[in-house]
Design a protein around this motif. Sequence first.
Motif, PDB file in Angstrom:
ATOM      1  N   TRP A 127      -4.520   5.178   3.117  1.00  0.00           N
ATOM      2  CA  TRP A 127      -3.620   4.326   2.337  1.00  0.00           C
ATOM      3  C   TRP A 127      -4.383   3.709   1.175  1.00  0.00           C
ATOM      4  O   TRP A 127      -5.575   3.467   1.257  1.00  0.00           O
TER       5      TRP A 127
ATOM      6  N   MET B 121       0.832  -1.190   0.000  1.00  0.00           N
ATOM      7  CA  MET B 121       0.000   0.000   0.000  1.00  0.00           C
ATOM      8  C   MET B 121       0.872   1.248   0.000  1.00  0.00           C
ATOM      9  O   MET B 121       2.019   1.201   0.446  1.00  0.00           O
TER      10      MET B 121
ATOM     11  N   VAL C 165      -4.273   0.604  -1.958  1.00  0.00           N
ATOM     12  CA  VAL C 165      -3.667  -0.647  -2.403  1.00  0.00           C
ATOM     13  C   VAL C 165      -2.950  -0.393  -3.722  1.00  0.00           C
ATOM     14  O   VAL C 165      -3.488   0.242  -4.627  1.00  0.00           O
TER      15      VAL C 165
ATOM     16  N   THR D   5      -6.294  -4.399   5.236  1.00  0.00           N
ATOM     17  CA  THR D   5      -6.366  -3.321   4.248  1.00  0.00           C
ATOM     18  C   THR D   5      -7.468  -2.316   4.567  1.00  0.00           C
ATOM     19  O   THR D   5      -7.278  -1.113   4.347  1.00  0.00           O
TER      20      THR D   5
ATOM     21  N   GLN E 246      -6.911   1.631   4.630  1.00  0.00           N
ATOM     22  CA  GLN E 246      -7.642   2.462   3.681  1.00  0.00           C
ATOM     23  C   GLN E 246      -8.421   3.560   4.408  1.00  0.00           C
ATOM     24  O   GLN E 246      -8.542   4.674   3.893  1.00  0.00           O
TER      25      GLN E 246
END
Length: 56
Positions: free
Chosen positions: A32, A7, A34, A24, A28
């Motif tokens: 951040w 990421m 991916v 994730t 996120q």
Amino acid sequence: MSDTVTMTHPDLPDQPITVPAASTGHYQASGWQVVDEASETGSASTRRRTKKGTDG
């Protein structure tokens, strides 16, 4: 599927991190994103978008 995901953060573009795939959503939520590794490595799926055959 991999157990980890790379990421990046818009404020830290040169500092990618590798995190557990299950985390994730947490990252996120903090901004951040991916990394689409297929587009960065020039994978076979990207290379196959060329015209095939002898048309024209």
